[in-house]
Design an enzyme around this catalytic site. Structure first.
Site, short mmCIF file in Angstrom:
data_model
loop_
_atom_site.label_atom_id
_atom_site.label_comp_id
_atom_site.label_asym_id
_atom_site.label_seq_id
_atom_site.Cartn_x
_atom_site.Cartn_y
_atom_site.Cartn_z
N HIS A 1 27.33 42.49 43.47
CA HIS A 1 29.48 43.05 43.08
C HIS A 1 29.34 43.72 42.41
O HIS A 1 29.79 42.87 41.25
CB HIS A 1 29.32 41.40 43.37
CG HIS A 1 31.17 42.11 43.88
ND1 HIS A 1 31.29 40.49 44.79
CD2 HIS A 1 31.95 42.89 43.72
CE1 HIS A 1 33.47 41.67 44.74
NE2 HIS A 1 32.72 42.16 44.30
N HIS B 1 31.61 47.69 41.17
CA HIS B 1 32.68 48.65 42.61
C HIS B 1 32.35 50.15 40.95
O HIS B 1 32.47 50.67 41.91
CB HIS B 1 33.80 48.12 42.00
CG HIS B 1 34.24 47.37 43.16
ND1 HIS B 1 34.01 46.66 44.49
CD2 HIS B 1 34.56 45.92 42.67
CE1 HIS B 1 34.89 45.68 45.40
NE2 HIS B 1 35.09 45.32 44.30
N ALA C 1 43.76 42.92 44.33
CA ALA C 1 43.92 44.15 43.91
C ALA C 1 43.07 45.16 45.21
O ALA C 1 43.51 46.55 44.95
CB ALA C 1 42.59 44.65 43.27
N GLN C 2 43.25 44.88 46.63
CA GLN C 2 42.86 45.27 47.65
C GLN C 2 43.69 46.49 48.23
O GLN C 2 44.96 45.64 48.11
CB GLN C 2 42.27 45.33 48.44
CG GLN C 2 41.14 44.32 48.05
CD GLN C 2 39.67 44.14 48.24
OE1 GLN C 2 39.51 45.44 48.68
NE2 GLN C 2 38.84 44.26 47.85
N ASN D 1 38.21 33.17 42.68
CA ASN D 1 39.47 34.29 43.05
C ASN D 1 40.05 34.81 44.48
O ASN D 1 38.91 35.24 45.38
CB ASN D 1 39.30 35.05 42.21
CG ASN D 1 38.37 35.21 40.63
OD1 ASN D 1 37.92 34.84 40.07
ND2 ASN D 1 39.94 35.09 40.15
N ALA D 2 41.81 35.12 45.07
CA ALA D 2 41.77 35.55 46.08
C ALA D 2 41.52 34.30 47.08
O ALA D 2 40.98 35.44 47.96
CB ALA D 2 40.93 37.57 46.26
N ASP E 1 31.41 42.39 39.53
CA ASP E 1 32.57 42.58 39.93
C ASP E 1 33.60 43.74 38.82
O ASP E 1 35.13 43.47 39.61
CB ASP E 1 33.82 41.54 40.03
CG ASP E 1 35.21 42.00 41.09
OD1 ASP E 1 34.72 43.03 41.68
OD2 ASP E 1 35.99 41.81 41.08
#
Length: 381
Positions: free
Chosen positions: A59, A61, A141-142, A217-218, A271
């Site tokens: 994972h 980005h 943050a999406q 998280n999230a 991440d």
């Protein structure tokens, strides 16, 4: 043939001293060092440092100013060649919730580079699609405007390149999507960016969820009367869990507890976003502004936006803040993600017959040398 001597070898179940590793593209033998014949071998002296399997980042980005969602071949190559210096030998370039057109363009780019083999760095296993099938209430943050209803056909269409994807199990259409993808493909289904209750998360697990996107998280938190997604993920033996062990996303006091509960289903991830490996300052994530300061990446409203963590740093953070032996901490960034992705027959541990993806690291797990399929791809100063 190459041979590594004078190292502390981190096997999956112990640290082996006074042993040597012989390898070409694959590991040929791991034998006692005393009296070995190294004639005809290229000998690598580890100098008493740790010899470990290459790390697997499932994972990530972005890195060094590049982002997977840009859909840029040069950027992907830059990332692959950058993260190999952090000991990563295999990775899943990760998209996020941008427009469907941008996501598909990114998949095409990942597919093109993976199939061409025209790059020098860490080997691409496939793409990680984090979104767009998430819950706006836990979007983090999406970008909310790009969130879509879960669509199994979309995942199936790209199942040749997608290794895993994230879905919120409670949103409309999610259960059908989870069930179809689990039945018709080999894609790993992960729950994340989700507002599910404990019961809803368990329904998702029952239908095929086998992974959890950045635990804590999230997602809904663990409470004694409402265990939430965290409670479901921790209590299920079927589900592996990602952990961003940067000491900011999750308090380091929880590292050891999560490791004890999840065992070989704990997967360290970075991440990391495009700000990784870059100076402090202003960057973007999915077209949204992000400010990097130290280990923190925040949007203007204070929302956490990914990390700038390196995977070798995550290994050391977990080791330093838990009771795990170093080989166990390394497993969390190598063998465990390889198992979650069904790649452990080839990578993830130092075993005869597996790919010679090998790293040499110091006592703080800084990387001195990275070997990919038997070839030295990075050598530190």
């Amino acid at each position: 043939m190459k041979c590594i001597i004078n190292g502390k070898i981190l096997l999956k179940d112990r640290i082996a001293c006074d042993m040597a590793i012989f390898f070409d593209e694959k590991i040929e033998k791991i034998v006692p060092q005393n009296g070995i014949d190294v004639s005809g071998c290229e000998v690598i002296d580890a100098g008493g440092k740790y010899v470990a399997p290459g790390l697997v980042d499932m994972h990530i980005h972005g890195y060094l100013g590049a982002d997977v969602s840009d859909g840029d071949l040069g950027g992907l190559r830059l990332m692959a060649e950058g993260i190999i210096k952090n000991g990563v030998t295999a990775w899943c370039p990760t998209t996020m919730t941008v427009s469907k057109t941008e996501i598909e363009s990114a998949f095409d780019t990942v597919r093109e580079l993976k199939n061409s083999g025209a790059y020098y760095g860490a080997r691409i296993l496939g793409a990680n699609s984090e979104g767009p099938f998430i819950n706006a209430a836990k979007k983090g943050a999406q970008a909310e405007e790009h969130i879509l209803r879960p669509d199994a056909d979309f995942i199936k269409k790209h199942s040749d390149i997608i290794k895993l994807f994230t879905v919120a199990p409670e949103v409309d259409g999610a259960i059908e999507c989870i069930e179809t993808v689990s039945k018709d493909t080999d894609v790993l289904v992960s729950m994340g960016h989700t507002n599910a209750a404990f019961e809803e998360a368990n329904i998702g697990i029952g239908k095929g969820v086998r992974h959890t996107t950045h635990l804590f998280n999230a997602m809904t938190v663990l409470s004694h009367r409402a265990p939430g997604v965290v409670g479901a993920a921790l209590s299920s033996d079927k589900v592996s869990c990602e952990l961003i062990a940067d000491t900011f996303h999750v308090d380091k006091g929880l590292f050891g507890l999560v490791a004890k509960i999840k065992g070989d289903k704990l997967c360290l991830i970075t991440d990391c976003i495009r700000a990784g490996g870059m100076p402090d300052g202003d960057y973007t994530l999915g077209g949204q502004p992000v400010h990097k300061e130290g280990i923190k990446c925040l949007m203007p409203d204070g929302t956490i936006a990914g990390s700038v963590l390196k995977l070798n740093e995550a290994v050391f953070n977990l080791y330093e803040n838990s009771e795990l032996e170093l080989f166990e901490a390394v497993n969390c960034a190598s063998l465990n993600p390889a198992m979650a992705l069904s790649e452990d027959s080839e990578i993830g541990s130092l075993e005869v017959g597996k790919r010679a993806d090998i790293i040499i690291a110091d006592d703080r797990f800084n990387i001195d040398l990275t070997i990919l399929a038997g070839e030295i791809r990075y050598k530190g100063e």
